[in-house]
Design an enzyme around this catalytic site. Structure first.
Site, short mmCIF file in Angstrom:
data_model
loop_
_atom_site.label_atom_id
_atom_site.label_comp_id
_atom_site.label_asym_id
_atom_site.label_seq_id
_atom_site.Cartn_x
_atom_site.Cartn_y
_atom_site.Cartn_z
N CYS A 176 5.52 -0.33 7.69
CA CYS A 176 4.98 1.10 6.84
C CYS A 176 6.92 1.69 6.07
O CYS A 176 7.92 1.46 6.29
CB CYS A 176 5.14 1.73 7.97
SG CYS A 176 4.29 3.98 7.08
N LEU A 177 6.56 1.89 5.04
CA LEU A 177 7.47 1.93 3.84
C LEU A 177 7.83 3.93 4.44
O LEU A 177 8.85 3.47 4.50
CB LEU A 177 7.12 2.24 2.80
CG LEU A 177 6.38 0.77 1.81
CD1 LEU A 177 5.46 1.59 0.36
CD2 LEU A 177 7.66 -0.27 1.79
N HIS B 195 -4.75 1.14 7.48
CA HIS B 195 -3.22 1.34 7.99
C HIS B 195 -3.54 3.21 6.68
O HIS B 195 -2.79 4.01 7.09
CB HIS B 195 -2.43 1.03 7.17
CG HIS B 195 -1.00 1.22 7.38
ND1 HIS B 195 -0.04 0.49 8.60
CD2 HIS B 195 0.08 1.79 6.35
CE1 HIS B 195 1.20 1.46 8.40
NE2 HIS B 195 1.05 2.48 7.12
N GLU B 196 -3.67 2.37 5.36
CA GLU B 196 -3.62 3.97 4.41
C GLU B 196 -4.30 5.00 4.36
O GLU B 196 -3.90 5.92 4.43
CB GLU B 196 -3.76 3.21 3.15
CG GLU B 196 -2.56 1.75 2.35
CD GLU B 196 -1.31 2.37 2.79
OE1 GLU B 196 -1.52 3.31 2.73
OE2 GLU B 196 -0.99 0.92 3.23
N GLY C 45 1.10 -1.07 -0.10
CA GLY C 45 -0.20 -0.04 -0.03
C GLY C 45 0.79 1.26 0.26
O GLY C 45 1.69 1.64 0.34
N GLN D 137 2.40 10.14 1.66
CA GLN D 137 3.89 9.35 1.91
C GLN D 137 5.01 10.07 0.71
O GLN D 137 6.00 9.91 0.86
CB GLN D 137 3.78 7.48 1.73
CG GLN D 137 3.49 7.53 3.94
CD GLN D 137 3.35 5.90 3.27
OE1 GLN D 137 2.12 5.09 3.44
NE2 GLN D 137 4.41 5.33 4.28
N HIS E 82 -3.01 7.27 7.03
CA HIS E 82 -1.80 8.20 6.49
C HIS E 82 -2.88 9.56 6.31
O HIS E 82 -1.89 10.75 6.26
CB HIS E 82 -1.02 7.40 5.23
CG HIS E 82 0.46 7.18 5.84
ND1 HIS E 82 0.57 6.28 6.15
CD2 HIS E 82 0.27 5.86 5.65
CE1 HIS E 82 1.78 5.98 6.79
NE2 HIS E 82 1.39 4.58 5.96
O1 K1U Z 1 1.75 2.40 3.56
C1 K1U Z 1 2.73 1.78 3.74
O2 K1U Z 1 4.16 2.97 4.73
C2 K1U Z 1 2.81 0.49 3.35
C3 K1U Z 1 2.93 -0.73 3.91
C4 K1U Z 1 1.69 -1.74 4.28
C5 K1U Z 1 1.13 -2.27 4.93
C6 K1U Z 1 1.57 -3.50 5.47
C7 K1U Z 1 1.35 -4.18 6.70
C8 K1U Z 1 0.38 -4.10 7.32
C9 K1U Z 1 -0.95 -2.32 6.93
C10 K1U Z 1 0.07 -1.80 5.80
C11 K1U Z 1 3.42 -1.82 3.68
O3 K1U Z 1 3.59 -2.16 2.63
S1 K1U Z 1 4.96 -2.07 4.35
C12 K1U Z 1 6.10 -3.40 3.46
C13 K1U Z 1 5.31 -4.66 3.89
O4 K1U Z 1 4.23 -4.66 4.06
C14 K1U Z 1 5.38 -6.31 2.78
C15 K1U Z 1 6.44 -6.10 1.45
C16 K1U Z 1 6.83 -6.83 0.40
C17 K1U Z 1 5.36 -7.73 0.80
C18 K1U Z 1 4.68 -8.11 1.61
C19 K1U Z 1 4.59 -6.91 2.78
ZN ZN Z 2 2.75 3.26 5.89
#
Ligand code: K1U
Ligand code: ZN
Length: 172
Positions: free
Chosen positions: A94-95, A136-137, A45, A50, A140
């Protein structure tokens, strides 16, 4: 085009984003860039704040298994209109806080409305990882990060780690 993802702490990640009044070609191009940035990270996401844009726009694709058909969703003005009483705990990332994870409890099932890139209203019920991710998004868009659900000590610890990481990245 890939965009730069802002890292916590950054004042732009704490601000509420403004509703999108008109889905312009510029916003559609931004959503394409956000999907490219999300897939490249990789992530499931991404929210416009972001990448430094304070508009109510999120993208997500929670199809994780390689070989499965991707399902990119682009949501303008997403809103949770109903949430289940039942909750679910997921170890979120979270990225904007790379390599930091913590358990967050959220409603297990949510009904969400949004506008698609063609301006058509959409509504869908999400569960599992999709429900976690869309909440989560949307957080944000309201200036809220997953660490805001944690106890102050753990939140401070994660923020300190991020300040250190940003200092190291700035030094090069
Ligand atoms: O919003 C963001 O920062 C993105 C975030 C979204 C998220 C992850 C986990 C739970 C809720 C929301 C991410 O994508 S973090 C990376 C991640 O979870 C992932 C990366 C590669 C493969 C699978 C998952
Ligand atoms: Zn996030």
């Amino acid at each position: 085009m890939k965009r730069t993802i802002l890292l916590h702490p950054d004042p732009r990640l704490k601000k509420a984003a403004k509703p999108v009044e008109d889905i312009t070609d510029e916003l559609r191009a931004l959503s394409d860039d956000m999907l490219a940035t999300m897939y490249d990270a990789p992530g499931i996401g991404l929210a416009a704040p972001q990448v430094g844009v304070l508009d109510r726009l999120i993208v997500l694709d929670c199809v994780k298994k390689e070989g499965d058909t991707p399902r990119p969703l682009v949501m303008f003005n997403p809103e949770v209109i109903a949430s289940s009483e039942e909750t679910n705990v997921y170890e979120e990332g979270c990225l904007s806080l790379p390599d930091l994870f913590a358990d967050v409890t959220r409603p297990e099932i949510v009904d969400v409305t949004w506008m698609d890139p063609d301006g058509r209203p959409q509504q869908e019920t999400f569960d599992g990882l999709w429900a976690t991710c869309v909440q989560h998004e949307i957080d944000h868009l309201n200036g809220k990060l997953f660490i805001d659900y944690l106890k102050p000590l753990k939140r401070q610890m994660m923020t300190r780690k991020m300040v250190k990481l940003k200092r190291e990245l700035a030094r090069g």
